[in-house]
Motif scaffolding. Sequence first.
Motif, PDB file in Angstrom:
ATOM      1  N   LYS B 189       0.835  -1.210   0.000  1.00 14.33           N
ATOM      2  CA  LYS B 189       0.000   0.000   0.000  1.00 14.33           C
ATOM      3  C   LYS B 189       0.870   1.260   0.000  1.00 14.33           C
ATOM      4  O   LYS B 189       0.624   2.206  -0.765  1.00 14.33           O
ATOM      5  CB  LYS B 189      -0.916  -0.003   1.228  1.00 14.33           C
ATOM      6  N   ALA B 190       1.898   1.272   0.849  1.00 16.45           N
ATOM      7  CA  ALA B 190       2.792   2.434   0.939  1.00 16.45           C
ATOM      8  C   ALA B 190       3.401   2.742  -0.434  1.00 16.45           C
ATOM      9  O   ALA B 190       3.473   3.901  -0.854  1.00 16.45           O
ATOM     10  CB  ALA B 190       3.886   2.173   1.970  1.00 16.45           C
ATOM     11  N   GLY B 191       3.819   1.684  -1.119  1.00 12.88           N
ATOM     12  CA  GLY B 191       4.391   1.876  -2.452  1.00 12.88           C
ATOM     13  C   GLY B 191       3.371   2.433  -3.429  1.00 12.88           C
ATOM     14  O   GLY B 191       3.639   3.408  -4.138  1.00 12.88           O
ATOM     15  N   ILE B 192       2.181   1.839  -3.432  1.00 12.40           N
ATOM     16  CA  ILE B 192       1.142   2.266  -4.385  1.00 12.40           C
ATOM     17  C   ILE B 192       0.791   3.737  -4.212  1.00 12.40           C
ATOM     18  O   ILE B 192       0.723   4.491  -5.180  1.00 12.40           O
ATOM     19  CB  ILE B 192      -0.142   1.415  -4.216  1.00 12.40           C
ATOM     20  N   ARG B 194       2.389   6.291  -2.670  1.00 10.41           N
ATOM     21  CA  ARG B 194       3.309   7.418  -2.540  1.00 10.41           C
ATOM     22  C   ARG B 194       4.771   7.105  -2.827  1.00 10.41           C
ATOM     23  O   ARG B 194       5.620   7.983  -2.713  1.00 10.41           O
ATOM     24  CB  ARG B 194       3.188   7.949  -1.103  1.00 10.41           C
ATOM     25  N   ASP B 195       5.100   5.861  -3.172  1.00 11.79           N
ATOM     26  CA  ASP B 195       6.528   5.543  -3.317  1.00 11.79           C
ATOM     27  C   ASP B 195       6.731   4.483  -4.402  1.00 11.79           C
ATOM     28  O   ASP B 195       6.797   3.288  -4.137  1.00 11.79           O
ATOM     29  CB  ASP B 195       7.068   5.067  -1.954  1.00 11.79           C
ATOM     30  N   ALA B 196       6.855   4.953  -5.634  1.00  9.65           N
ATOM     31  CA  ALA B 196       6.999   4.048  -6.775  1.00  9.65           C
ATOM     32  C   ALA B 196       8.252   3.181  -6.638  1.00  9.65           C
ATOM     33  O   ALA B 196       8.279   2.033  -7.081  1.00  9.65           O
ATOM     34  CB  ALA B 196       7.047   4.858  -8.075  1.00  9.65           C
ATOM     35  N   ARG B 197       9.298   3.730  -6.008  1.00 12.64           N
ATOM     36  CA  ARG B 197      10.543   2.955  -5.846  1.00 12.64           C
ATOM     37  C   ARG B 197      10.328   1.771  -4.919  1.00 12.64           C
ATOM     38  O   ARG B 197      10.793   0.669  -5.184  1.00 12.64           O
ATOM     39  CB  ARG B 197      11.636   3.857  -5.260  1.00 12.64           C
ATOM     40  N   LEU B 198       9.647   2.015  -3.802  1.00 16.33           N
ATOM     41  CA  LEU B 198       9.334   0.917  -2.880  1.00 16.33           C
ATOM     42  C   LEU B 198       8.483  -0.127  -3.591  1.00 16.33           C
ATOM     43  O   LEU B 198       8.712  -1.329  -3.465  1.00 16.33           O
ATOM     44  CB  LEU B 198       8.595   1.450  -1.644  1.00 16.33           C
ATOM     45  N   PHE B 199       7.528   0.335  -4.390  1.00 14.97           N
ATOM     46  CA  PHE B 199       6.661  -0.598  -5.119  1.00 14.97           C
ATOM     47  C   PHE B 199       7.502  -1.484  -6.051  1.00 14.97           C
ATOM     48  O   PHE B 199       7.355  -2.704  -6.061  1.00 14.97           O
ATOM     49  CB  PHE B 199       5.603   0.175  -5.912  1.00 14.97           C
ATOM     50  N   TYR B 219      15.025  -2.720   4.721  1.00 15.69           N
ATOM     51  CA  TYR B 219      14.737  -1.701   3.703  1.00 15.69           C
ATOM     52  C   TYR B 219      13.226  -1.468   3.572  1.00 15.69           C
ATOM     53  O   TYR B 219      12.748  -0.335   3.572  1.00 15.69           O
ATOM     54  CB  TYR B 219      15.337  -2.091   2.348  1.00 15.69           C
ATOM     55  N   VAL B 220      12.464  -2.562   3.474  1.00 13.57           N
ATOM     56  CA  VAL B 220      11.015  -2.433   3.271  1.00 13.57           C
ATOM     57  C   VAL B 220      10.349  -1.747   4.471  1.00 13.57           C
ATOM     58  O   VAL B 220       9.527  -0.839   4.314  1.00 13.57           O
ATOM     59  CB  VAL B 220      10.373  -3.819   3.011  1.00 13.57           C
ATOM     60  N   ILE B 221      10.736  -2.182   5.674  1.00 13.12           N
ATOM     61  CA  ILE B 221      10.122  -1.594   6.872  1.00 13.12           C
ATOM     62  C   ILE B 221      10.479  -0.112   6.987  1.00 13.12           C
ATOM     63  O   ILE B 221       9.609   0.743   7.145  1.00 13.12           O
ATOM     64  CB  ILE B 221      10.577  -2.360   8.139  1.00 13.12           C
ATOM     65  N   ALA B 222      11.781   0.182   6.878  1.00  7.04           N
ATOM     66  CA  ALA B 222      12.217   1.576   7.058  1.00  7.04           C
ATOM     67  C   ALA B 222      11.609   2.481   5.987  1.00  7.04           C
ATOM     68  O   ALA B 222      11.202   3.612   6.264  1.00  7.04           O
ATOM     69  CB  ALA B 222      13.737   1.659   7.033  1.00  7.04           C
ATOM     70  N   THR B 223      11.515   1.986   4.755  1.00  6.32           N
ATOM     71  CA  THR B 223      10.969   2.811   3.675  1.00  6.32           C
ATOM     72  C   THR B 223       9.471   3.037   3.867  1.00  6.32           C
ATOM     73  O   THR B 223       8.952   4.135   3.645  1.00  6.32           O
ATOM     74  CB  THR B 223      11.258   2.146   2.303  1.00  6.32           C
ATOM     75  N   SER B 224       8.766   1.996   4.316  1.00  3.51           N
ATOM     76  CA  SER B 224       7.330   2.145   4.584  1.00  3.51           C
ATOM     77  C   SER B 224       7.112   3.156   5.712  1.00  3.51           C
ATOM     78  O   SER B 224       6.223   4.017   5.648  1.00  3.51           O
ATOM     79  CB  SER B 224       6.724   0.806   5.019  1.00  3.51           C
ATOM     80  N   VAL B 225       7.925   3.038   6.761  1.00  5.60           N
ATOM     81  CA  VAL B 225       7.801   3.953   7.891  1.00  5.60           C
ATOM     82  C   VAL B 225       8.110   5.389   7.461  1.00  5.60           C
ATOM     83  O   VAL B 225       7.417   6.325   7.857  1.00  5.60           O
ATOM     84  CB  VAL B 225       8.737   3.520   9.045  1.00  5.60           C
ATOM     85  N   ARG B 226       9.143   5.536   6.621  1.00  4.21           N
ATOM     86  CA  ARG B 226       9.523   6.883   6.192  1.00  4.21           C
ATOM     87  C   ARG B 226       8.372   7.536   5.421  1.00  4.21           C
ATOM     88  O   ARG B 226       8.049   8.710   5.631  1.00  4.21           O
ATOM     89  CB  ARG B 226      10.798   6.825   5.340  1.00  4.21           C
ATOM     90  N   MET B 227       7.734   6.757   4.547  1.00  3.39           N
ATOM     91  CA  MET B 227       6.597   7.290   3.800  1.00  3.39           C
ATOM     92  C   MET B 227       5.510   7.737   4.772  1.00  3.39           C
ATOM     93  O   MET B 227       4.996   8.842   4.695  1.00  3.39           O
ATOM     94  CB  MET B 227       6.066   6.212   2.849  1.00  3.39           C
ATOM     95  N   LYS B 228       5.207   6.872   5.736  1.00  5.52           N
ATOM     96  CA  LYS B 228       4.139   7.214   6.659  1.00  5.52           C
ATOM     97  C   LYS B 228       4.518   8.434   7.516  1.00  5.52           C
ATOM     98  O   LYS B 228       3.686   9.313   7.767  1.00  5.52           O
ATOM     99  CB  LYS B 228       3.809   6.022   7.566  1.00  5.52           C
ATOM    100  N   ALA B 229       5.781   8.493   7.935  1.00  9.63           N
ATOM    101  CA  ALA B 229       6.242   9.617   8.768  1.00  9.63           C
ATOM    102  C   ALA B 229       6.100  10.939   8.010  1.00  9.63           C
ATOM    103  O   ALA B 229       5.694  11.955   8.585  1.00  9.63           O
ATOM    104  CB  ALA B 229       7.688   9.389   9.191  1.00  9.63           C
ATOM    105  N   GLU B 230       6.408  10.915   6.726  1.00 14.07           N
ATOM    106  CA  GLU B 230       6.259  12.140   5.917  1.00 14.07           C
ATOM    107  C   GLU B 230       4.804  12.592   5.889  1.00 14.07           C
ATOM    108  O   GLU B 230       4.493  13.762   6.086  1.00 14.07           O
ATOM    109  CB  GLU B 230       6.686  11.872   4.468  1.00 14.07           C
TER     110      GLU B 230
END
Lengths: 363, 363
Positions: B189-192, B194-199, B219-230
Amino acid sequence: MRTIKVKTASASYSVFVGDGFVNKVSALVRPLVAKTRGRIFVLTSPEIWALWGERFTGSFPEQAKPEVLFLPAGERFKRLAEVERLAAELSAAGADRSSLLLAFGGGIVGDVGGFLAAIYMRGIDYVQLPTTLLSQVDSSVGGKTGVNLTTGKNLIGSFHHPRAVYADIDVLNTLPDRELRAGLMESVKAGIIRDARLFSYMEKNAARILARDAEALEYVIATSVRMKAEVVGIDERESGLRMVLNLGHTVGHAIEAVTKYRVLLHGEAVGWGMLAALQIARGRETVTDAQAERIERVIKAYGPLPGFRATAEALAEATARDKKNRAGTRRFVLPVGIGASTVVDDVSEAELLAAIEQMLGRR
Amino acid sequence: MRTIKVKTASASYSVFVGDGFVNKVSALVRPLVAKTRGRIFVLTSPEIWALWGERFTGSFPEQAKPEVLFLPAGERFKRLAEVERLAAELSAAGADRSSLLLAFGGGIVGDVGGFLAAIYMRGIDYVQLPTTLLSQVDSSVGGKTGVNLTTGKNLIGSFHHPRAVYADIDVLNTLPDRELRAGLMESVKAGIIRDARLFSYMEKNAARILARDAEALEYVIATSVRMKAEVVGIDERESGLRMVLNLGHTVGHAIEAVTKYRVLLHGEAVGWGMLAALQIARGRETVTDAQAERIERVIKAYGPLPGFRATAEALAEATARDKKNRAGTRRFVLPVGIGASTVVDDVSEAELLAAIEQMLGRR
């Protein structure tokens, strides 16, 4: 009408003290909800609604009467189970985040209503329409909301400020005399801790105030609210100054807990608690004997404080669970002369017991 | 170890993603409490405690072991009655405003623990130590706390941010495979949204991630968290942007409600809900057919999504009580291509029913 602005780090709103508000609630709160579909709900007690419900709903158009939720009177309904029931009723009635809750009643309706608004869908707007003197001068202002646990009063709650407070003096006409007197204890407290002028006014005008002279009541309510608004504006979360508002509350809460909230009104318990705090203050010479006698005289002028059964030991024990305590210390508010106050952390067990004994001797 | 800063209007804290945290909890949280007398409490589930309790308490000195409170596993314990029981236990154990609560468990422990901390004495500090992938990537970050009503999920709650979040990848080793997969749905969901790279990373590395490769998970956890934190940093209270985090949640919550939270894990319900949202997006051409197929393929790669029994009508009806709805409108998050999203208010009953039917056809 007098208007007092409350401005804290997290909220900004006005408290209006005047008359006739109940007759025009719709006009007062309409601007606070979304134009077409914002729903309005009222939380009230059956007793208040029987007296004022018709006038309250009268100002709403036929097709947009507010939904009414009821909380039975009494401290034993100030519990999470009631909050859950009310939340389920809101949900079943379709309340959403754009809905507005009006808390129309005394302190318990205000505390439960505020807490319900704080946690329903993680927070919806609400307006306080306090109907007792106690809630007008104290509990409706400052954003403290909550319910009791069996182990203590207000141990569960939130800080959640109302969008506005309307304190209608007309409504006080149906308030029993005992409740009027109990509520005035919080105004006496306001004078003692921070407003020597208010204290003197209450000292000189006890007869007029107790006869419910509208002008005198408006002055006392608005001045008490102004004092509290200043304190809350400086220290919203009770990390420092706001603590002074708890004068009389350490022992007051203990009395309420030990008597299971059945014997005294909150203001009466606070009156007793102030007498106990006064003994500690006298022992530490933060007040002179003359000041202490003057304070005691004013507390009694707004009495009588009904008696209750409790041992000094049981009361001392009950203060140990006070929310104001931090990491094991016992926190106490003491008057400093008249119109000022301080918070101390070092009241010993012996000092507390002696103060409670002296207070009990005054029953 | 990766560190993500969360900075909102009301709070500022860090999320740490790494390994070995459970072995040094005492050192991590000691700085957050008053030196001598600040007490530490742990809320956990019996299952997690049986697996990790010894290691968890191992880092605390013998004379300062934390008090442990238990919440039984399962959505049916995510209720106010449990919060009241836990608050009474805290009170009986002498917890005060200087106490710190550690929520050590999955999403339910985190949501209940956070809410308990939010309302105990009107708010005490807490730290999240999430033990499931779902809670590590999603629910432990952002300050949303709460419990369910019988009428809906999370209808009671508060915004209350933790002082810190420690997501320990080691702990995921005891996580059942089905829960790992369900948790990864929130990262998809995080990728879809707001984060095409994570996707793309998740699209290419599904095998590695599902095999619990530590580097890939970090990587996946930290990137998902970063998206949510933003997102949370921009819109703490979900008045705008934060709404996009609810992609898949409108229908997802409806599935959970209709199946009484007994059939699917939250992430699985969100997976189904994303498939429904995808149908609406496809109909409105906010995604191309090719993008929709790519998204659907990735959702399925982290499946399988278990089936469930429900009619389209029952699901549509259940979405009417969604917290995201305002004043009667039905709010929906839709993907816009891959890596972006939008919130719409005008999904018609027919559009919703058709999307749900198409989703059900994929069971």
